[in-house]
Design an enzyme around this catalytic site. Sequence first.
Site, PDB file in Angstrom:
ATOM      1  N   ARG A   1      65.955 -58.534  25.658  1.00  0.00           N
ATOM      2  CA  ARG A   1      64.443 -58.043  25.360  1.00  0.00           C
ATOM      3  C   ARG A   1      64.566 -57.238  27.224  1.00  0.00           C
ATOM      4  NH1 ARG A   1      63.722 -59.783  20.961  1.00  0.00           N
ATOM      5  NH2 ARG A   1      64.655 -58.819  18.394  1.00  0.00           N
TER       6      ARG A   1
ATOM      7  N   LYS B   1      65.979 -44.783  35.763  1.00  0.00           N
ATOM      8  CA  LYS B   1      66.654 -44.686  34.674  1.00  0.00           C
ATOM      9  C   LYS B   1      68.712 -45.171  34.096  1.00  0.00           C
ATOM     10  CE  LYS B   1      65.910 -38.977  34.158  1.00  0.00           C
ATOM     11  NZ  LYS B   1      66.958 -39.116  34.308  1.00  0.00           N
TER      12      LYS B   1
ATOM     13  N   GLU C   1      74.187 -34.699  47.126  1.00  0.00           N
ATOM     14  CA  GLU C   1      71.922 -34.770  46.305  1.00  0.00           C
ATOM     15  C   GLU C   1      71.300 -34.857  46.826  1.00  0.00           C
ATOM     16  OE1 GLU C   1      72.940 -36.611  43.019  1.00  0.00           O
ATOM     17  OE2 GLU C   1      70.757 -35.405  43.277  1.00  0.00           O
TER      18      GLU C   1
ATOM     19  N   LYS D   1      61.112 -38.201  45.926  1.00  0.00           N
ATOM     20  CA  LYS D   1      61.729 -38.837  44.473  1.00  0.00           C
ATOM     21  C   LYS D   1      60.402 -39.439  43.834  1.00  0.00           C
ATOM     22  CE  LYS D   1      64.981 -40.417  40.963  1.00  0.00           C
ATOM     23  NZ  LYS D   1      66.432 -40.436  40.427  1.00  0.00           N
TER      24      LYS D   1
ATOM     25  N   GLU E   1      60.534 -37.987  32.280  1.00  0.00           N
ATOM     26  CA  GLU E   1      60.864 -37.175  32.181  1.00  0.00           C
ATOM     27  C   GLU E   1      60.691 -36.237  31.042  1.00  0.00           C
ATOM     28  OE1 GLU E   1      65.717 -36.380  33.048  1.00  0.00           O
ATOM     29  OE2 GLU E   1      64.890 -34.358  32.732  1.00  0.00           O
TER      30      GLU E   1
ATOM     31  N   ARG F   1      59.822 -33.953  36.229  1.00  0.00           N
ATOM     32  CA  ARG F   1      60.879 -35.063  36.872  1.00  0.00           C
ATOM     33  C   ARG F   1      62.229 -34.391  36.086  1.00  0.00           C
ATOM     34  NH1 ARG F   1      62.432 -41.135  36.083  1.00  0.00           N
ATOM     35  NH2 ARG F   1      64.576 -41.225  37.152  1.00  0.00           N
TER      36      ARG F   1
ATOM     37  N   ASN G   1      67.399 -32.116  38.975  1.00  0.00           N
ATOM     38  CA  ASN G   1      68.058 -31.545  38.551  1.00  0.00           C
ATOM     39  C   ASN G   1      68.153 -30.963  38.922  1.00  0.00           C
ATOM     40  OD1 ASN G   1      68.410 -34.524  36.642  1.00  0.00           O
ATOM     41  ND2 ASN G   1      67.162 -33.166  34.854  1.00  0.00           N
TER      42      ASN G   1
ATOM     43  N   HIS H   1      72.118 -29.204  39.072  1.00  0.00           N
ATOM     44  CA  HIS H   1      72.868 -29.645  38.351  1.00  0.00           C
ATOM     45  C   HIS H   1      73.337 -29.097  37.096  1.00  0.00           C
ATOM     46  CE1 HIS H   1      71.351 -33.136  40.844  1.00  0.00           C
ATOM     47  NE2 HIS H   1      71.759 -33.575  39.834  1.00  0.00           N
TER      48      HIS H   1
ATOM     49  N   HIS I   1      76.904 -30.457  36.472  1.00  0.00           N
ATOM     50  CA  HIS I   1      77.266 -31.006  34.911  1.00  0.00           C
ATOM     51  C   HIS I   1      78.481 -30.892  34.125  1.00  0.00           C
ATOM     52  CE1 HIS I   1      73.319 -34.088  35.224  1.00  0.00           C
ATOM     53  NE2 HIS I   1      74.259 -34.427  35.840  1.00  0.00           N
TER      54      HIS I   1
ATOM     55  N   HIS J   1      80.721 -35.759  42.200  1.00  0.00           N
ATOM     56  CA  HIS J   1      78.892 -35.347  42.181  1.00  0.00           C
ATOM     57  C   HIS J   1      77.821 -34.749  43.078  1.00  0.00           C
ATOM     58  CE1 HIS J   1      75.896 -34.802  39.305  1.00  0.00           C
ATOM     59  NE2 HIS J   1      74.857 -36.277  40.785  1.00  0.00           N
TER      60      HIS J   1
END
Length: 337
Positions: free
Chosen positions: A110, A132, A174, A202, A212, A218, A222, A225, A229, A241
């Site tokens: 956990r 993330k 990025e 960031k 987010e 947040r 993106n 993106h 994506h 990417h």
Amino acid sequence: MHEVLVDLGERSYPVLVGPGARHRLLEVLPIGARKAAIVSQDTIPVTVDAGIEQALFPLDDGEEAKCVESVEELCRAWTRWGLTRADVVVAVGGGVVTDTAGFAAAVYHRGVAVIHVPTTLLGQVDAAIGGKTGVNLPEGKNLVGAFWQPSAVLCDTETLLTLPPREYRSGLGEMAKYAFLGVDDLPDLALDDAVAACVACKARVVGADEREATSGRRALLNYGHTLAHALETVGRYDLRHGEAVAIGLAFAAELARRLGRIDTRRVDEHYAVLSGYNLPVALPPDTDADEVITVMARDKKATSGLTFVLDGPTGLEVVAGVAEEAVRDVLDMVQAR
Ligand code: GLY
């Protein structure tokens, strides 16, 4: 050495940025940790010394390693080795390693502490910062994951010198988005300063919106993106990417102009940053607009019609319900012929 704090109350942590940052590992270990499980890939030519008992838990090479099976293998191997919840996981590598090891750390007993040592530019300015974590499913990328903040991040800019040129350039894609998120004069900064400025940007965004929240700050990370994506999901284009993000940024700027949100001078600022980094700005010539639009409509952010992060008079914001006709026109405009 730059030191940036990600300010999240009791989950706050330092990000050290500079040459040799990985040698500061001992200083940032959680108090009382007796074992360090190092997770990396054979192709990553970076080693760390935790100064306590440590063992290497290699992941397979490539993006395929970012899967549920790797998480099970890591957790089983850690159990056999006797890793406890008081110990620490150290993830050394690019986004595949930090995302996978971070998620395994989030669920092992956990939750066990994790320190990220991102070795790619993409990892240093984005993936390793902000907690993330997650893995891919055959049905799609990043579909299983958790927010699990690291206890420290060591962005050793020396490790970037070993990157293949295309991998490095992908990181610049990025990085480029931060020029529109509040990092002024980004292309003029020395590499260490640029990485630190992006990390600080960031950190501010994550500090204001850790999980987010819909339309929260947040989501602005993106920028560029949605199209990126979609191009990656279609999967037929030979794009890394960050290259896809660069095309996505050019597209988003053109779309914002088409919608009357920004002027030509602002669009040109986007092109100046992207071409300064030698990044692509045009869609692959064989892009199928229908397919790309279908995929973009399924984007996680798309709560109401086609949704994009777009620039405007007050800066970036999430804009929902963008007319398909406008998107189609702009896709046509940014397609290489
Ligand atoms: N890569 C976007 C985020 O961390 O929120």
